[in-house]
Enzyme design. Structure first.
Site, short mmCIF file in Angstrom:
data_model
loop_
_atom_site.label_atom_id
_atom_site.label_comp_id
_atom_site.label_asym_id
_atom_site.label_seq_id
_atom_site.Cartn_x
_atom_site.Cartn_y
_atom_site.Cartn_z
N ASN A 122 -5.20 12.69 0.83
CA ASN A 122 -4.31 11.82 1.61
C ASN A 122 -5.18 11.06 2.61
O ASN A 122 -6.40 11.28 2.70
CB ASN A 122 -3.22 12.64 2.31
CG ASN A 122 -2.12 11.76 2.88
OD1 ASN A 122 -1.60 10.89 2.19
ND2 ASN A 122 -1.77 11.95 4.14
N LYS A 123 -4.57 10.18 3.36
CA LYS A 123 -5.28 9.30 4.28
C LYS A 123 -6.31 10.07 5.11
O LYS A 123 -6.04 11.16 5.61
CB LYS A 123 -4.26 8.60 5.19
CG LYS A 123 -4.81 7.61 6.20
CD LYS A 123 -5.73 6.56 5.62
CE LYS A 123 -5.10 5.75 4.51
NZ LYS A 123 -6.11 5.01 3.71
N ARG A 172 -7.57 0.23 -6.74
CA ARG A 172 -7.76 1.29 -5.74
C ARG A 172 -7.85 2.62 -6.50
O ARG A 172 -6.97 2.92 -7.31
CB ARG A 172 -6.58 1.32 -4.73
CG ARG A 172 -6.46 0.05 -3.90
CD ARG A 172 -5.51 0.24 -2.73
NE ARG A 172 -6.09 1.09 -1.70
CZ ARG A 172 -5.39 1.58 -0.68
NH1 ARG A 172 -4.10 1.33 -0.56
NH2 ARG A 172 -5.99 2.35 0.22
N ARG A 209 0.86 -1.18 0.00
CA ARG A 209 0.00 0.00 0.00
C ARG A 209 0.90 1.23 0.00
O ARG A 209 2.12 1.12 0.06
CB ARG A 209 -1.02 0.02 1.16
CG ARG A 209 -0.65 -0.64 2.45
CD ARG A 209 0.44 0.00 3.22
NE ARG A 209 0.19 1.42 3.43
CZ ARG A 209 1.09 2.30 3.73
NH1 ARG A 209 2.37 1.93 3.87
NH2 ARG A 209 0.79 3.58 3.91
N GLY A 210 0.28 2.41 -0.09
CA GLY A 210 1.07 3.63 -0.23
C GLY A 210 1.17 3.96 -1.72
O GLY A 210 1.41 3.06 -2.54
N ALA A 211 0.97 5.24 -2.05
CA ALA A 211 0.81 5.61 -3.47
C ALA A 211 1.97 5.17 -4.38
O ALA A 211 1.73 4.46 -5.37
CB ALA A 211 0.57 7.12 -3.55
N ASP A 264 -1.73 11.17 -1.85
CA ASP A 264 -2.11 10.12 -2.81
C ASP A 264 -2.47 10.72 -4.16
O ASP A 264 -2.44 10.03 -5.18
CB ASP A 264 -3.28 9.30 -2.27
CG ASP A 264 -2.80 8.37 -1.17
OD1 ASP A 264 -2.70 8.83 -0.01
OD2 ASP A 264 -2.45 7.22 -1.48
N GLN A 290 -2.08 2.30 10.03
CA GLN A 290 -0.77 2.36 9.36
C GLN A 290 0.26 3.10 10.21
O GLN A 290 1.46 2.86 10.09
CB GLN A 290 -0.90 3.08 8.00
CG GLN A 290 -1.63 2.29 6.93
CD GLN A 290 -3.10 2.65 6.88
OE1 GLN A 290 -3.70 2.97 7.90
NE2 GLN A 290 -3.69 2.59 5.71
O1 MRU Z 1 -4.42 3.41 2.29
P1 MRU Z 1 -2.93 3.57 2.20
O2 MRU Z 1 -2.20 2.99 3.35
O3 MRU Z 1 -2.40 3.10 0.86
O4 MRU Z 1 -2.73 5.14 2.26
C1 MRU Z 1 -1.44 5.67 2.18
C2 MRU Z 1 -1.40 7.11 2.39
O5 MRU Z 1 -2.40 7.78 2.54
C3 MRU Z 1 -0.05 7.76 2.33
O6 MRU Z 1 0.00 8.87 3.17
C4 MRU Z 1 0.19 8.20 0.89
O7 MRU Z 1 0.10 7.10 0.02
C5 MRU Z 1 1.47 8.84 0.70
S1 MRU Z 1 2.77 7.70 0.98
C6 MRU Z 1 4.12 8.06 0.20
#
Ligand code: MRU
Length: 369
Positions: free
Chosen positions: A259-260, A95, A54-56, A249, A208
């Site tokens: 973002n999250k 996603r 996970r993570g962009a 993201d 996370q």
């Molecule tokens: O749902 P996730 O864990 O994939 O969400 C991740 C985030 O929101 C991060 O803050 C975002 O991807 C930036 S990470 C370099």
């Protein structure tokens, strides 16, 4: 980045088997460190969907490897063009919010469609995925170099007292390929001997922050404290936060940031308390086709069960427990939008700029469509 005494990145091809891509299973952290093999485009889809990865930036890179695995699965009878187009649509549908996923797939797809009849098209797919990883690593390193200036300045202002950084979710090396985005300056500042301390938002519902960011920072010797998601505002009022650093993201051409979920509330609290709020991300996270984050960015809605339950480690296994009355309705929005007006600065591989359309245009004139 360090895991015990070894250096890791979040995804890599198996040296001994070219048909395998290796990832760290993030669903198991911090309780067990497990490496998982991905052997097919379905494996990659599933890993992105169930958040093994996970993570962009990482989901983008994983999807690029997915196209490579899709090509390995092709037979001489396969219509490669249709096969790649189907695999691309499939991977992008995993996603919706992080733009890196569609960016990486479309970037790879274009190259592959132009070389469809080459006998080494699978090799090209692998090389393209590896190049994406290298570029993302390089970008994150540069984000660290620009971002550390903010921390150095704060350390000067505090006469060497620890700089308190608040972060949300995991925008660390696990969410990227290496270094991280929001954490890249933190690691660099730590290496430079700047005293610091990180407030880590637990980041419900998937935690996370408590599971990944706390683990990452711990492995790399960074002082940190875990807080519940509702604590940041109070800490800011008490002047216990010097700066907020988060990832993104998807960032629009006007500087709105998805973002999250919960990021927006931190930005509001930071604004009310005059605390600088920075968003750190590679330019692959820009979506220049969008202007208005709230109106135009699709926000992922996930399984309500992530809200009605919580998982943790007990008696040697990861267990999930229910935290509300049976059949409670729940809503699970994965991301929110922080409007540009609440953001002090955007930190990308090209430097720091205001979250403002004209400043973004100046820095990225070559990338505008
Ligand atoms: O749902 P996730 O864990 O994939 O969400 C991740 C985030 O929101 C991060 O803050 C975002 O991807 C930036 S990470 C370099």
């Amino acid at each position: 980045m360090r895991v015990g005494k070894e250096d890791f990145q979040s995804i890599w091809p198996d040296e001994s088997d070219p048909a395998v891509i290796k990832v760290i299973d993030q669903r198991k952290l911090p309780f067990t460190f497990e490496i998982k093999d991905l052997r097919s485009v379905e494996d990659v889809y599933e890993a992105i969907e169930n958040m093994t990865v996970r993570g962009a930036p990482l989901i983008g890179a994983a999807a690029a490897f997915g196209l490579y695995l899709a090509l390995l699965e092709a037979t001489p009878q396969t219509n490669l063009r249709d096969h790649l187009l189907n695999a691309s649509r499939y991977l992008i549908s995993c996603r919706p919010t992080a733009v890196n996923l569609s960016w990486a797939v479309n970037h790879s797809l274009e190259k592959l469609l132009n070389n469809l009849h080459s006998p080494s098209v699978a090799e090209l797919a692998l090389q393209t995925a590896l190049d994406i990883c290298e570029t993302e690593k390089e970008y994150c390193k540069k984000i660290g170099e620009h971002g550390v200036k903010v921390l150095e300045e704060l350390a000067r202002m505090k006469n060497g007292a620890p700089v308190n950084i608040l972060t949300h979710c995991n925008a660390g090396w696990l969410a990227t390929i290496d270094y991280g985005t929001a954490t890249a300056p933190v690691y660099l500042a730590h290496d430079k001997g700047i005293p610091l301390h990180v407030w880590v938002d637990e980041t419900r519902p998937r935690n996370q922050g408590s599971r990944l960011t706390a683990w990452e920072l711990g492995q790399n010797g960074i002082r940190h404290s875990l807080i519940t998601d509702n604590t940041g505002g109070y800490l800011m009022q008490k002047k216990m936060v010097d700066v907020v650093m988060v990832g993104s993201d998807r960032t629009t051409s006007t500087g709105d940031v998805a973002n999250k979920i919960g990021t927006y509330l931190k930005a509001l609290a930071a604004h009310d308390n005059n605390i600088p709020f920075y968003v750190l991300f590679p330019s692959t996270t820009f979506d220049f086709s969008k202007r208005d984050g709230i109106g135009e960015i699709e926000i992922e809605e996930r399984d309500p069960e992530e809200v009605t339950s919580i998982s943790g480690f007990s008696e040697g296994t990861i267990k999930s427990v229910t935290i509300c009355p049976e059949n409670t309705a729940a809503a699970n929005y994965g991301f929110d939008i922080t409007p540009a007006r609440l953001i002090t600065g955007l930190i990308t591989e090209r430097g720091i700029c205001r979250a403002d359309e004209n400043e973004i245009k100046k820095l990225f004139s070559d990338k505008l469509i």
